[in-house]
Design a protein around this motif. Structure first.
Motif, PDB file in Angstrom:
ATOM      1  N   LEU A 183       1.189  -0.734   0.107  1.00 44.86           N
ATOM      2  CA  LEU A 183       0.299  -0.251   0.288  1.00 44.86           C
ATOM      3  C   LEU A 183       0.558   1.739  -0.026  1.00 44.86           C
ATOM      4  N   CYS A 184       0.899   1.940  -1.479  1.00 37.32           N
ATOM      5  CA  CYS A 184       2.372   2.704  -1.119  1.00 37.32           C
ATOM      6  C   CYS A 184       1.034   4.529  -1.305  1.00 37.32           C
ATOM      7  N   ALA A 185       1.689   5.776  -1.248  1.00 35.41           N
ATOM      8  CA  ALA A 185       1.317   7.260  -0.999  1.00 35.41           C
ATOM      9  C   ALA A 185       2.330   8.161  -0.976  1.00 35.41           C
ATOM     10  N   GLY A 186       2.650   8.421  -1.229  1.00 34.57           N
ATOM     11  CA  GLY A 186       3.791  10.318  -1.091  1.00 34.57           C
ATOM     12  C   GLY A 186       4.983   9.530  -0.924  1.00 34.57           C
ATOM     13  N   GLY A 187       5.869   8.413  -1.532  1.00 36.49           N
ATOM     14  CA  GLY A 187       6.893   8.114  -1.866  1.00 36.49           C
ATOM     15  C   GLY A 187       7.302   7.619  -0.735  1.00 36.49           C
ATOM     16  N   ALA A 188       5.776   6.708   0.612  1.00 35.30           N
ATOM     17  CA  ALA A 188       6.199   5.913   1.547  1.00 35.30           C
ATOM     18  C   ALA A 188       5.562   4.491   1.252  1.00 35.30           C
ATOM     19  N   ALA A 189       5.632   3.543   1.708  1.00 34.09           N
ATOM     20  CA  ALA A 189       4.372   2.223   1.422  1.00 34.09           C
ATOM     21  C   ALA A 189       4.885   1.426   2.914  1.00 34.09           C
ATOM     22  N   ARG A 190       3.481   0.862   2.723  1.00 37.42           N
ATOM     23  CA  ARG A 190       3.595  -0.777   3.742  1.00 37.42           C
ATOM     24  C   ARG A 190       3.335  -1.545   3.636  1.00 37.42           C
ATOM     25  N   LEU A 191       3.980  -2.442   3.780  1.00 34.95           N
ATOM     26  CA  LEU A 191       3.480  -3.749   3.451  1.00 34.95           C
ATOM     27  C   LEU A 191       2.882  -4.878   3.796  1.00 34.95           C
ATOM     28  N   LEU A 192       2.214  -5.277   2.705  1.00 33.42           N
ATOM     29  CA  LEU A 192       0.903  -5.839   3.389  1.00 33.42           C
ATOM     30  C   LEU A 192       0.923  -7.347   3.395  1.00 33.42           C
ATOM     31  N   ALA A 193       1.781  -7.939   2.477  1.00 31.64           N
ATOM     32  CA  ALA A 193       2.052  -9.892   2.211  1.00 31.64           C
ATOM     33  C   ALA A 193       3.220 -10.097   1.577  1.00 31.64           C
ATOM     34  N   CYS A 194       4.157 -10.697   1.890  1.00 29.72           N
ATOM     35  CA  CYS A 194       4.733 -11.434   1.044  1.00 29.72           C
ATOM     36  C   CYS A 194       4.510 -12.230   0.540  1.00 29.72           C
ATOM     37  N   ASN A 195       4.294 -12.696  -1.059  1.00 35.56           N
ATOM     38  CA  ASN A 195       3.754 -13.667  -1.545  1.00 35.56           C
ATOM     39  C   ASN A 195       4.647 -14.925  -2.565  1.00 35.56           C
ATOM     40  N   LEU A 223      12.683  -7.734   3.701  1.00 32.14           N
ATOM     41  CA  LEU A 223      11.935  -7.483   2.645  1.00 32.14           C
ATOM     42  C   LEU A 223      11.185  -6.121   2.685  1.00 32.14           C
ATOM     43  N   ALA A 224      10.668  -5.611   3.778  1.00 31.73           N
ATOM     44  CA  ALA A 224      10.313  -4.755   4.106  1.00 31.73           C
ATOM     45  C   ALA A 224      11.358  -2.828   3.576  1.00 31.73           C
ATOM     46  N   PRO A 225      12.181  -3.083   3.698  1.00 29.81           N
ATOM     47  CA  PRO A 225      13.042  -2.061   3.001  1.00 29.81           C
ATOM     48  C   PRO A 225      13.685  -2.020   1.285  1.00 29.81           C
ATOM     49  N   VAL A 226      13.549  -3.256   0.852  1.00 31.83           N
ATOM     50  CA  VAL A 226      13.200  -3.077  -0.323  1.00 31.83           C
ATOM     51  C   VAL A 226      11.848  -2.772  -1.439  1.00 31.83           C
ATOM     52  N   ALA A 227      10.581  -2.868  -0.118  1.00 32.50           N
ATOM     53  CA  ALA A 227       9.468  -2.424  -0.833  1.00 32.50           C
ATOM     54  C   ALA A 227       9.702  -0.313  -0.249  1.00 32.50           C
ATOM     55  N   ALA A 228      10.315   0.143   1.189  1.00 30.41           N
ATOM     56  CA  ALA A 228      10.221   1.193   1.303  1.00 30.41           C
ATOM     57  C   ALA A 228      11.407   1.718   0.060  1.00 30.41           C
ATOM     58  N   ALA A 229      11.512   1.392  -0.805  1.00 32.00           N
ATOM     59  CA  ALA A 229      13.510   2.258  -1.558  1.00 32.00           C
ATOM     60  C   ALA A 229      12.353   1.962  -2.483  1.00 32.00           C
ATOM     61  N   ASP A 244       7.459  -7.700  -7.975  1.00 34.21           N
ATOM     62  CA  ASP A 244       7.600  -9.291  -8.640  1.00 34.21           C
ATOM     63  C   ASP A 244       9.311  -8.946  -7.682  1.00 34.21           C
ATOM     64  N   LEU A 245       9.817 -10.298  -7.392  1.00 36.64           N
ATOM     65  CA  LEU A 245      11.024  -9.995  -7.440  1.00 36.64           C
ATOM     66  C   LEU A 245      11.869 -11.951  -7.168  1.00 36.64           C
ATOM     67  N   ILE A 246      13.210 -11.627  -7.231  1.00 42.64           N
ATOM     68  CA  ILE A 246      13.543 -13.199  -7.413  1.00 42.64           C
ATOM     69  C   ILE A 246      13.987 -13.008  -6.539  1.00 42.64           C
ATOM     70  N   LEU A 247      14.433 -13.802  -5.214  1.00 46.66           N
ATOM     71  CA  LEU A 247      14.876 -14.572  -3.977  1.00 46.66           C
ATOM     72  C   LEU A 247      15.664 -15.397  -4.016  1.00 46.66           C
ATOM     73  N   SER A 248      17.019 -15.780  -3.230  1.00 45.48           N
ATOM     74  CA  SER A 248      17.897 -16.478  -3.581  1.00 45.48           C
ATOM     75  C   SER A 248      19.037 -16.382  -2.138  1.00 45.48           C
ATOM     76  N   SER A 249      20.096 -17.071  -2.350  1.00 46.09           N
ATOM     77  CA  SER A 249      20.785 -17.387  -0.381  1.00 46.09           C
ATOM     78  C   SER A 249      21.821 -16.640  -0.861  1.00 46.09           C
ATOM     79  N   LEU A 250      22.150 -15.367  -1.820  1.00 47.47           N
ATOM     80  CA  LEU A 250      22.787 -14.269  -1.974  1.00 47.47           C
ATOM     81  C   LEU A 250      22.141 -13.158  -1.888  1.00 47.47           C
ATOM     82  N   ASN A 251      20.771 -12.733  -2.736  1.00 48.22           N
ATOM     83  CA  ASN A 251      21.082 -11.852  -2.646  1.00 48.22           C
ATOM     84  C   ASN A 251      19.135 -11.406  -2.706  1.00 48.22           C
ATOM     85  N   THR A 252      18.393 -10.405  -2.770  1.00 50.88           N
ATOM     86  CA  THR A 252      17.090  -9.969  -3.546  1.00 50.88           C
ATOM     87  C   THR A 252      17.466  -9.569  -4.189  1.00 50.88           C
TER      88      THR A 252
END
Length: 310
Positions: A183-195, A223-229, A244-252
């Motif tokens: 959920l986004c507005a004004g350059g900020a985000a709230r993370l609802l779910a990681c799917n 993942l919240a910092p990714v959402a904020a960024a 949409d993301l790709i998650l691995s053992s090394l990075n996101t």
């Protein structure tokens, strides 16, 4: 895409219908099954889809467009709402135009320091490193539409040359396919779910077979910092947004930003035990994001295969 779109629309109408003070009217293609319990506008003889949509806008105080980004469709619907003097319950059309393009999105996020999957157009310089496998996809496509895996660089670049006006290349990144509901507005985000996205491949083509909504809830803190960024990079994002993301053992790494309703919405209410449409309407009424989103360990798996086969 029509089956997933109809699922999203039906869920959205259900959720909005339970928000106090909200009544809904929707446009509807006459070829689709009728909807019960909601006023539907269908095209009159000789009326274009755009004309039908404009007629729907006139009926409303606020409009929530649901459409793919392909061909500027979502952007144009948003501009029609603003031109009609109605409240747009979605991302500003200028931001839709940028995030609709996978290459433009990747460039903007990379400049902001957000890890992204590199995205190349035909006119770009050949990447210094050429992985063996590449994914060819439409720059402004939605879902896995017309997305093809090429096992060699030569095959990939030859295919891109034939589709140079419309397609881009991304290296095939191994890992867990995931998405964020924001959920986004004004350059900020709230993370609802990681799917978690369940993707299968047949004849080098990708299909989204299922989504486990809130299936990666244990990764929310990471993942919240990714959402904020992402939200800070595109301050015009508003309301519900998918990433949409790709998650691995090394990075996101971020694949793309979807400035619109995504299929994950269809499991959000049951997974979170709260109505996400209420948050969007509250955002429109107050201009502020909720202070906190309730956390839940419940998951909802949306099986998309039977829908596709119907």
């Amino acid at each position: 895409l029509v089956h997933e779109a109809d699922l999203m629309l039906r869920t959205l109408l259900r959720d909005l219908g339970e928000v106090p003070g909200v009544s809904c009217v929707t446009t509807r293609d006459h070829r689709l099954p009728p909807l019960s319990g909601v006023e539907c506008l269908t095209a009159e003889p000789g009326e274009s889809p755009q004309g039908l949509y404009r007629r729907g806008v006139v009926h409303a105080d606020a409009v929530w467009p649901t459409a793919p980004e392909t061909g500027g469709a979502l952007e144009q619907l948003g501009r029609t709402v603003l031109d009609g003097g109605r409240r747009l319950l979605g991302t500003h059309p200028d931001t839709v135009r940028v995030t609709a393009g996978k290459r433009a999105t990747a460039i903007a996020l990379a400049r902001a320091g957000v890890p992204v999957v590199p995205t190349f157009a035909f006119e770009d310089d050949t990447p210094a490193l050429t992985p063996s496998a590449w994914v060819l996809k439409p720059d402004d496509g939605a879902g896995a539409e017309d997305t093809v895996l090429h096992m060699t660089w030569d095959s990939a670049i030859a295919a891109l040359e034939q589709r140079r006006e419309t397609h881009v290349l991304q290296p095939w990144v191994r890992g867990t396919a995931a998405s964020l509901s924001l959920l986004c507005a004004g350059g900020a985000a709230r993370l609802l779910a990681c799917n978690q996205q369940h993707v299968r491949m047949s004849d080098r083509r990708f299909t989204l077979s299922a989504i486990t909504v809130n299936g990666l809830a244990s990764r929310a803190e990471d993942l919240a910092p990714v959402a904020a960024a992402v939200a800070a990079t595109f301050p015009g994002l508003w309301g519900y947004v998918g990433v949409d993301l790709i998650l691995s053992s090394l990075n996101t790494t971020v694949l793309e930003v979807n400035p619109r309703l995504t299929t994950s919405w269809c499991g959000l209410r049951d997974a979170l035990g709260a109505n996400p449409a209420q948050w969007v309407i509250d955002l429109a009424r107050t201009g502020g994001l909720p202070d906190a989103i309730p956390r839940s360990s419940r998951v909802v798996t949306l099986d998309l295969e039977p829908v596709r086969a119907s």
